[in-house]
Design a protein around this motif. Structure first.
Motif, PDB file in Angstrom:
ATOM      1  N   ARG A  33       0.867  -1.177   0.000  1.00  0.00           N
ATOM      2  CA  ARG A  33       0.000   0.000   0.000  1.00  0.00           C
ATOM      3  C   ARG A  33       0.895   1.215   0.000  1.00  0.00           C
ATOM      4  O   ARG A  33       1.884   1.251   0.730  1.00  0.00           O
ATOM      5  CB  ARG A  33      -0.844   0.033   1.279  1.00  0.00           C
ATOM      6  N   GLU A  34       0.559   2.173  -0.814  1.00  0.00           N
ATOM      7  CA  GLU A  34       1.376   3.376  -0.870  1.00  0.00           C
ATOM      8  C   GLU A  34       0.505   4.613  -0.831  1.00  0.00           C
ATOM      9  O   GLU A  34      -0.635   4.591  -1.266  1.00  0.00           O
ATOM     10  CB  GLU A  34       2.204   3.406  -2.160  1.00  0.00           C
ATOM     11  N   ASP A  45      -1.861  19.181  -4.487  1.00  0.00           N
ATOM     12  CA  ASP A  45      -1.831  19.160  -5.950  1.00  0.00           C
ATOM     13  C   ASP A  45      -2.284  17.787  -6.419  1.00  0.00           C
ATOM     14  O   ASP A  45      -3.112  17.651  -7.301  1.00  0.00           O
ATOM     15  CB  ASP A  45      -0.421  19.463  -6.455  1.00  0.00           C
ATOM     16  N   THR A  46      -1.694  16.743  -5.838  1.00  0.00           N
ATOM     17  CA  THR A  46      -2.048  15.374  -6.186  1.00  0.00           C
ATOM     18  C   THR A  46      -1.994  14.492  -4.948  1.00  0.00           C
ATOM     19  O   THR A  46      -1.025  14.531  -4.197  1.00  0.00           O
ATOM     20  CB  THR A  46      -1.060  14.787  -7.203  1.00  0.00           C
ATOM     21  N   LEU A  47      -3.028  13.726  -4.769  1.00  0.00           N
ATOM     22  CA  LEU A  47      -3.035  12.728  -3.714  1.00  0.00           C
ATOM     23  C   LEU A  47      -3.160  11.380  -4.394  1.00  0.00           C
ATOM     24  O   LEU A  47      -4.020  11.203  -5.250  1.00  0.00           O
ATOM     25  CB  LEU A  47      -4.237  12.960  -2.793  1.00  0.00           C
ATOM     26  N   LYS A  48      -2.300  10.450  -4.049  1.00  0.00           N
ATOM     27  CA  LYS A  48      -2.345   9.151  -4.712  1.00  0.00           C
ATOM     28  C   LYS A  48      -2.318   8.039  -3.676  1.00  0.00           C
ATOM     29  O   LYS A  48      -1.476   8.044  -2.774  1.00  0.00           O
ATOM     30  CB  LYS A  48      -1.152   9.043  -5.660  1.00  0.00           C
ATOM     31  N   ILE A  49      -3.276   7.151  -3.793  1.00  0.00           N
ATOM     32  CA  ILE A  49      -3.370   6.024  -2.868  1.00  0.00           C
ATOM     33  C   ILE A  49      -3.347   4.752  -3.702  1.00  0.00           C
ATOM     34  O   ILE A  49      -4.043   4.665  -4.706  1.00  0.00           O
ATOM     35  CB  ILE A  49      -4.704   6.078  -2.088  1.00  0.00           C
ATOM     36  N   SER A  50      -2.535   3.785  -3.301  1.00  0.00           N
ATOM     37  CA  SER A  50      -2.502   2.593  -4.132  1.00  0.00           C
ATOM     38  C   SER A  50      -2.472   1.324  -3.316  1.00  0.00           C
ATOM     39  O   SER A  50      -1.991   1.306  -2.188  1.00  0.00           O
ATOM     40  CB  SER A  50      -1.272   2.634  -5.036  1.00  0.00           C
ATOM     41  N   GLU A  51      -2.996   0.288  -3.909  1.00  0.00           N
ATOM     42  CA  GLU A  51      -2.806  -1.050  -3.373  1.00  0.00           C
ATOM     43  C   GLU A  51      -2.372  -1.924  -4.530  1.00  0.00           C
ATOM     44  O   GLU A  51      -2.911  -1.834  -5.625  1.00  0.00           O
ATOM     45  CB  GLU A  51      -4.086  -1.561  -2.714  1.00  0.00           C
ATOM     46  N   ASP A  52      -1.384  -2.728  -4.285  1.00  0.00           N
ATOM     47  CA  ASP A  52      -0.722  -3.424  -5.370  1.00  0.00           C
ATOM     48  C   ASP A  52      -0.374  -4.836  -4.905  1.00  0.00           C
ATOM     49  O   ASP A  52       0.261  -5.000  -3.867  1.00  0.00           O
ATOM     50  CB  ASP A  52       0.563  -2.640  -5.683  1.00  0.00           C
TER      51      ASP A  52
ATOM     52  N   THR B  62      -5.707  16.828  -7.987  1.00  0.00           N
ATOM     53  CA  THR B  62      -5.927  15.471  -8.467  1.00  0.00           C
ATOM     54  C   THR B  62      -5.931  14.467  -7.322  1.00  0.00           C
ATOM     55  O   THR B  62      -5.046  14.503  -6.463  1.00  0.00           O
ATOM     56  CB  THR B  62      -4.817  15.088  -9.459  1.00  0.00           C
ATOM     57  N   TYR B  63      -6.911  13.601  -7.322  1.00  0.00           N
ATOM     58  CA  TYR B  63      -6.961  12.500  -6.361  1.00  0.00           C
ATOM     59  C   TYR B  63      -6.962  11.210  -7.159  1.00  0.00           C
ATOM     60  O   TYR B  63      -7.780  11.038  -8.048  1.00  0.00           O
ATOM     61  CB  TYR B  63      -8.216  12.621  -5.490  1.00  0.00           C
ATOM     62  N   TYR B  64      -6.034  10.336  -6.841  1.00  0.00           N
ATOM     63  CA  TYR B  64      -5.871   9.148  -7.669  1.00  0.00           C
ATOM     64  C   TYR B  64      -5.690   7.914  -6.807  1.00  0.00           C
ATOM     65  O   TYR B  64      -4.976   7.955  -5.798  1.00  0.00           O
ATOM     66  CB  TYR B  64      -4.631   9.318  -8.559  1.00  0.00           C
ATOM     67  N   ALA B  65      -6.336   6.843  -7.162  1.00  0.00           N
ATOM     68  CA  ALA B  65      -6.129   5.585  -6.434  1.00  0.00           C
ATOM     69  C   ALA B  65      -6.176   4.438  -7.424  1.00  0.00           C
ATOM     70  O   ALA B  65      -6.877   4.517  -8.430  1.00  0.00           O
ATOM     71  CB  ALA B  65      -7.199   5.403  -5.373  1.00  0.00           C
TER      72      ALA B  65
END
Lengths: 448, 460
Positions: A33-34, A45-52, B62-65
């Motif tokens: 998870r990141e 500006d940018t929020l990024k949430i990931s699951e990999d 930007t919101y990205y998942a």
């Protein structure tokens, strides 16, 4: 997905592979998870949430190794990946050095690389951290007016590995960090400055120091001029020294040596650097960003002295290259992700710090360049060791910074550079998995 | 399998707290990689990568998942994450189905997934064997084959709906020559927005031979001179320079952040009038070509600089929205794991009028660049650097000895404005361009050009 789940997936994959005719098989599964938050002018500006998640399988059939991966972990996709790896194995050239490691006698150690606070800290606090970094950079000097990037990042990950020789292992880890690149402007000129910190725990991060570092680096480059071509002393700040260490690390890989692609091939026991230089790879380093109980094929992590007092002591090995050389793996079978096979790579690699201060190294220079930025580092040739890169930094005259300098190049060969090092400072700084202190070279060509 | 109703539900969830724009990007990518080194097929790797990214743009932020879990439940979960991060704003989903018309096409004669693995392995062997047969001094050869079939599905809150398939194929050869204590390398890469037909006739052999011959000749190259001098860049050298000297600086994200020396210069003269720079995604089969970009906008031909005057920048959706205009189809991403940003496709300087041989003849003393390596640019001040993989001295208008270790440094706008000769030829090179940690396939090209003064860095 639960911890047990990826451990079950790798066990099942190995069972299926053995049934499909593998002589040996291995499954490697990660779940991560990141989070990253980029701030500009105090706004997100940018929020990024990931699951990999993903699985990589290596299949050995009669000395032939095949590989396949999938990020679809449905049982149908996993079976398909195993079948593909089996088919790939049949087309690969056989090599008797292909085998998988057995479980280590002493088991694996726990290095406390998982700080639960990283995941538990609320998002709001992480956003505020990045905002604080930007505020501190702007507060340093009002000429710092543009944020190129200012980010907080963290990751937590779980790794499960199983093979048909009885390895069944698991660990989890986490890290967090921040970086900022800001631009200072004055009289139509723009200069950028960069700072970064990555740590194993959230409390270890210092937004103030980071913001100021980026700002200071941008400010001091304002008014940079060209210089004429000449030979002079050169000082590499820790970030640049680490970049140069990056050129030599491929040459320390036993794989490069065995393929005749290393400029350090056949030089074990020989002097390859100045006596001041010690290079260490340590997969067990306390709080190291790349510290882990085991490498990408289940060999326990260790500390390996590569260069001691300028003498080449060892190469880095994975199971394959170790078998070929008749030695033991150094625990350097590194997987960048589940999508790749465990190749010889580094864990936490660094040049050991010396005794003197950075200030002392600078004060001793009659005429020279303190390098703080480098361009085109990726064009250096790791096979020949030749490099020719664009640099900028601060000109030193009689032991003191005199003038920012840009648009010059330095060129040479890594071996000559390592031998010419005449000063190693005590300020070892890590940039994720690589680190170096400030280094000084007595004389180099600087082209302007 | 999920249907459009499901995707719209996910979009609804993503925009439940508001937002100006919502998007789902779903990807299913199959890759094959074969590597040969030390006369062995060392690795054959096949992979399947599936995943989806959900994006919400709200007030310019930007919101990205993303996730690999493509069940409706998995997509809902990431949509909720994106929504909970967003601010209260308007937000609505348009439920029509709008599929924009494409301008470029992909032509694939032999789909790589229909080609037996033996045939792919054979290509690798052919390249390996040819490189090794060139000369005794070739001591090591590494060959890499790769193909990608990427299926994407893009749906956004403005009613856009695009399904696309991209096929790319490539081959790289790296050879190592050794003589005494000297070790040199030669590298060649070729690839296209095409299938296995890339390897027609003797293509793998020709590529391998070029790489091997360069490694051998570099063994005896002299050190490059240092200092300022005229530089002629041959068309066959590829377009690294145009890519670094002005391409990146014309990407709208950098321009809007004022991180480009070209910011605010539309309509102004930024280069010599001999210079016209174009980004064209619609070229047939080129490595950077595309039908749709990764936001579903059709790829197009964009004139960036015409006769020295800056015409336009390269835009993605977000940057275009900021200026109330249309995207130029340059919104690209490496995979579902990344948000799109403005990127180049195939970027080139248009051919001019000069005969390439004349350009060399009219240069008294200087450096001729026949092959460029990698490069980098600091877009903030325009300083760039690139590596010369194969360079020759020019003496009295004649091509002289081969030199090594040259790196060229310059300033983008300054270099573009002093270009004084532009050839009537054009040569392409392929590459993977890295920006913000994302690699995308691009190609660059240029005619033979002369730059009257550039800093050449070598060993003194």
């Amino acid at each position: 997905m639960q911890e047990v789940k990826i451990q079950e997936i790798v066990q099942e994959a190995v069972e299926i592979a053995q049934k499909l005719g593998a002589s040996q098989s291995e499954a490697f599964c990660t779940e991560s998870r990141e989070l990253s938050v980029e701030i500009r002018d105090q706004e997100i500006d940018t929020l990024k949430i990931s699951e990999d998640t993903g699985l990589g399988v290596r299949i050995l059939i009669n000395d032939r190794m095949g590989f396949a991966f999938t990020s679809d972990l449905s049982s149908r996709a996993v079976k398909e990946a195993i079948r593909t790896a089996v088919n790939n194995a049949k087309k690969v050239s056989p090599d008797s050095n292909n085998f998988l490691p057995a479980p280590p006698d002493g088991g694996y150690k726990d290095y406390q690389i998982y700080d639960e606070n990283i995941e538990k800290t609320p998002l709001r606090q992480k956003v505020e951290f990045a905002q604080e970094v930007e505020r501190c950079s702007r507060a340093f000097d009002r000429r710092v007016s543009i944020t190129e990037s200012c980010a907080y990042q963290d990751a937590s990950y779980k790794v499960a590995l199983a093979n048909s020789l009885g390895i069944g292992a698991f660990y989890k880890g986490a890290f967090c960090g921040s970086y900022a690149q800001v631009v200072a402007q004055q009289d139509g000129e723009s200069q950028s400055g960069f700072g970064m910190q990555f740590k194993r725990n959230f409390r270890g991060l210092d937004p103030d120091a980071l913001g100021r570092e980026a700002a200071q680096k941008a400010i001091r480059m304002l008014g940079a001029k060209d210089i004429s071509t000449q030979r002079a002393a050169v000082i590499f700040d820790p970030y640049i020294a680490t970049n140069f260490l990056g050129i030599i690390t491929p040459a320390l890989s036993a794989e490069s040596v065995q393929k005749g692609k290393s400029l350090l091939g056949g030089k074990l026991g020989q002097e390859v650097a100045s006596p001041l230089v010690n290079i260490i790879d340590d997969g067990t380093l306390k709080e190291g960003l790349l510290t882990a109980p085991f490498d990408g094929e289940g060999v326990a992590s260790q500390k390996t002295v590569l260069v001691a007092g300028g003498t080449l002591k060892s190469y880095l090995h994975n199971t394959y290259t170790a078998a070929k050389d008749g030695v033991l793996s150094t625990g350097n079978g590194i997987r960048n992700s589940f999508k790749g096979t465990p190749e010889v790579g580094t864990t936490n690699i660094y040049i050991e710090p010396g005794e003197v201060s950075r200030e002392r190294l600078i004060s001793e220079v009659e005429k020279g360049l303190y390098i703080t930025q480098v361009m085109g580092m990726h064009t250096a040739n790791p096979i020949s060791g030749d490099f020719s890169v664009g640099v900028s930094g601060l000109w030193i005259e009689k032991g003191e910074f005199e003038q920012p300098v840009r648009g010059v190049t330095i060129a040479g060969n890594m071996i000559d550079l390592l031998r010419a090092i005449d000063g190693v400072a005590n300020d070892l700084t890590f940039f994720v998995g690589q680190g170096a202190p400030t280094l000084r070279v007595s004389s180099m060509t600087i082209s302007g | 399998m999920l249907d459009n109703k499901d995707f719209d539900e996910v979009l609804d969830t993503a925009l439940s707290n508001g937002g100006d724009f919502g998007e789902i990007f779903l990807e299913r990518k199959k890759v094959t990689g074969i590597s040969c080194e030390a006369n062995r097929i060392e690795r054959i790797s096949s992979g399947l990568d599936v995943g989806a990214g959900v994006r919400v743009i709200s007030g310019g932020n930007t919101y990205y998942a993303y996730t690999n879990d493509l069940s409706l439940e998995g997509l809902r979960r990431v949509a909720q994450k994106v929504a909970s991060a967003g601010k209260k704003l308007k937000g609505e989903v348009i439920y029509d189905m709008r599929r924009p018309e494409v301008r470029g096409e992909q032509y694939v004669e032999m789909r790589p997934d229909k080609v037996q693995i033996d045939n792919k392995v054979d290509i690798v062997w052919r390249a390996n064997n040819r490189a090794r047969s060139v000369d005794q001094r070739i001591k090591q050869v590494a060959v890499g084959y790769g193909d990608v079939i990427q299926k994407v599905f893009i749906r956004n809150s403005e009613g856009l709906y695009v399904e696309d398939e991209r096929v790319r194929t490539r081959l790289v050869v790296n050879s190592v020559a050794v003589d005494g204590g000297v070790i040199q390398t030669g590298y060649e890469a070729a690839g296209g927005f095409c299938g296995f037909e890339l390897f027609a006739e003797d293509f793998p052999e020709e590529l391998a031979e070029k790489a091997a011959r360069r490694a051998v000749s570099m063994l005896y190259a002299k050190n490059a001179p240092t200092g300022k001098m005229p530089v002629v860049v041959a068309s066959e050298a590829g377009g690294t320079m145009v890519h670094e000297a002005c391409g990146h600086g014309l990407e709208a994200d950098l321009v809007q952040k004022k991180l480009s020396v070209y910011a605010g210069k539309r309509g102004e003269k930024v280069a010599s009038e001999l210079v016209t720079v174009i980004d064209d995604a619609t070229l047939r089969g080129k490595y950077g070509s595309l039908r749709y970009d990764d936001e579903g906008t059709p790829g197009q031909k964009t004139v960036l600089i015409k006769d020295g005057v800056l015409q336009d920048y390269m835009f993605d959706y977000l940057r275009a929205m900021n200026e109330g205009r249309a995207s130029t189809g340059n919104g690209r991403r490496e995979s579902y794991q990344d948000r799109p940003i403005p990127r180049m496709t195939n970027t080139y300087i248009s051919p001019g009028k000069h005969d390439p041989d004349t350009i060399v003849k009219e240069t008294h003393r200087g450096l001729l660049v026949k092959k460029m390596g990698g490069g980098q640019v600091n877009t903030t001040n325009g300083d760039f650097v690139f590596e010369v993989a194969e360079g020759y001295l020019i003496e009295n208008g004649k091509v002289g000895s081969l030199v090594k270790g040259a790196t060229l440094t310059g300033n983008g706008p300054r270099v573009l404005s002093i270009i004084d000769m532009v050839g009537n030829d054009l040569g392409y090179a392929i590459g993977t361009c890295g920006k913000d940690g994302q690699g995308v396939a691009v190609s660059d090209a240029q005619p033979t050009i002369r730059i009257p003064e550039l800093v050449v860095g070598g060993v003194l």
